[in-house]
Design an enzyme around this catalytic site. Sequence first.
Site, mmCIF file in Angstrom:
data_model
loop_
_atom_site.group_PDB
_atom_site.id
_atom_site.type_symbol
_atom_site.label_atom_id
_atom_site.label_comp_id
_atom_site.label_asym_id
_atom_site.label_seq_id
_atom_site.Cartn_x
_atom_site.Cartn_y
_atom_site.Cartn_z
ATOM 1 N N ASP A 26 44.337 31.389 -75.758
ATOM 2 C CA ASP A 26 43.934 30.294 -76.649
ATOM 3 C C ASP A 26 45.081 29.825 -77.536
ATOM 4 O O ASP A 26 44.885 29.026 -78.452
ATOM 5 C CB ASP A 26 42.709 30.670 -77.486
ATOM 6 C CG ASP A 26 42.959 31.834 -78.427
ATOM 7 O OD1 ASP A 26 43.732 32.736 -78.065
ATOM 8 O OD2 ASP A 26 42.371 31.849 -79.524
ATOM 9 N N ASP A 85 49.224 33.498 -75.877
ATOM 10 C CA ASP A 85 48.005 34.061 -75.308
ATOM 11 C C ASP A 85 47.062 32.940 -74.850
ATOM 12 O O ASP A 85 47.357 31.757 -75.063
ATOM 13 C CB ASP A 85 47.342 35.025 -76.290
ATOM 14 C CG ASP A 85 46.808 34.353 -77.545
ATOM 15 O OD1 ASP A 85 47.221 33.214 -77.831
ATOM 16 O OD2 ASP A 85 45.992 34.966 -78.250
ATOM 17 N N SER A 129 40.111 35.081 -76.632
ATOM 18 C CA SER A 129 41.469 35.418 -77.036
ATOM 19 C C SER A 129 42.218 36.129 -75.903
ATOM 20 O O SER A 129 42.390 35.573 -74.834
ATOM 21 C CB SER A 129 41.453 36.247 -78.316
ATOM 22 O OG SER A 129 42.741 36.426 -78.825
ATOM 23 N N ASP A 151 46.999 30.926 -79.930
ATOM 24 C CA ASP A 151 47.135 31.087 -81.374
ATOM 25 C C ASP A 151 48.119 32.199 -81.713
ATOM 26 O O ASP A 151 48.505 32.363 -82.870
ATOM 27 C CB ASP A 151 45.778 31.323 -82.050
ATOM 28 C CG ASP A 151 45.070 32.587 -81.584
ATOM 29 O OD1 ASP A 151 45.532 33.214 -80.606
ATOM 30 O OD2 ASP A 151 44.041 32.943 -82.189
#
Length: 571
Positions: A302, A300, A143, A304
């Site tokens: 990833d 960010d 993340s 999400d």
Amino acid sequence: MSNEQMELRRWLQEVTDPELAAELLAIRNEEKEVHERFYRSLEFGTGGLRGELGAGTNRMNLYTVRQATQGFAAYLLSQNAAPSVAISYDSRHKSELFARETARVMAASGVKVYLYRQLMPTPALSFAVLDRRCDGGVMITASHNPARYNGYKAYAGDGAQISGEIAAAVSAAIEKTDIFRDVRLMDFEEALASGAIEYIDDALIERYYAAVEAQALRPELAKTAGLRLVYTPLNGAGLRPVLTVLGRMGHTDITVVPEQEQPDGDFPTCPYPNPEILEAMQLGLKLAEQRGADLLLATDPDSDRVGTAVLHRGKPRLISGNEMGVLLLDYLCRTRLELGRMPQNPVAVRSIVSTTMADAVAAHYGVEMRQVLTGFKYIGEQIARLEAEGHPERFLFGFEESYGYLAGGYVRDKDAVVASMLICEMAAWYKSRGKNLGEAMDDLYAQYGAYFNQVDSYTFPGSDGMAQMAALMQQLREAPLTALAGRPVTGHTDYQAGVRCEEGEGETPTGLPSANVMEFRFGTEGSVVVRPSGTEPKLKLYYSLRAADRAAAEQAYAGIRAAMEGVLGLG
């Protein structure tokens, strides 16, 4: 010889990866470094694995990834004789390697693998699990952690991150798996040739894009609004999907922050590639000012979560996660009503630590606001519940204060791609009325009252830190607060006991899983939530307070914070 030294010796004998072997040789005589790598194994929980990259049982490396995958495969095989998984990965160091190793172990264990050929966002992994009707999924990402970290997110067949029960079962299987002897591996190319591993094709990716685009309410706006955008993927996985969807919506004036455009696991421009942190947004803010942009978007690594900013009276103004959640909820409700597309008995969902302002907005539009524990999988559970009841259309929107949003039930995780699309549509709609999102938020504050949201963290160091936090939580349970800073506490919820108490109404069950969290409410004036971290000695207090204006709201926060610190002996 200590257990750590014995484990080091074993790794030196077994490890064939030259990079990891060199690291072990370099630190073999440094007691502290050996201890850090071998004093424990990475814990597998509802978030899967996460840790620093490197050699050892307490690091993310191909051996710990293989071991975790063997345990996950054992669990899947215990549930289904012929299970399948989807796998994706982001731009972090070793992410592609870990994805391939995960695929090799799964294939060798008899689990069918659907693997993205290139890095794709976390929501695309959730979509693939649902689209291919998989029994599980794995997303290789850490993340928004610093560059030295990577992680392994595990997903269940419902497209959401695994539950505590599944995590416990997988963890038990991992503990029974020797990290070297018990791991099965299949040659990657042989697995591809045999069909044990199958690359996810462009058709599935197109279905994902179509599912995102289907959430647009006024897709024609982008073509005429002339919205000037600046976008940064923060060197992560968002570049292709975000630009693809925005382009298809008709946005043509998009400038990508050049230093943060291409995938780069070093994240060279920001130590924490997190859109919540101002430092990560600085290059984007500077470019937005130079371009006179209507909106800055930052996803960010990833992809999400998405952060935003606007130029407000010539200066950048960051839109917080709570503010964007309220803006989107208001826009979606307003627009659906205007277009005649509001379902019967509509539902929105927020985490218990997100702003109570969303409750007032939902009530204004006749929308049921459901509250769930922190973690987007709980929002996913509400979507699945509505789907099981035969009414998936009732779900409008879900959000968390930490910049996570979702409209539509095509995935079970937050999605920065759909959020970026809807934020731009909303910005275009407001621009056609001569306003930016900052001014739109001010209008909502004028309508509903000025809400002030703040998260304060308190660290409890030392070996007794966790015990101190446990004692404070017990204190709040045994003697719930009745007033703070002269304000009556009208109700409280003990999420561990699963009981909600409201003045004049008695006790009612929360219907939520047990969690070590306490909430105290001040009627329509807001709430404070007390939540200890489960992994580090930190106590977090989430304030959501309402007043007539910003100054009064901040003053209320200052008084309630001081009172809370006095009650708990903090500060």
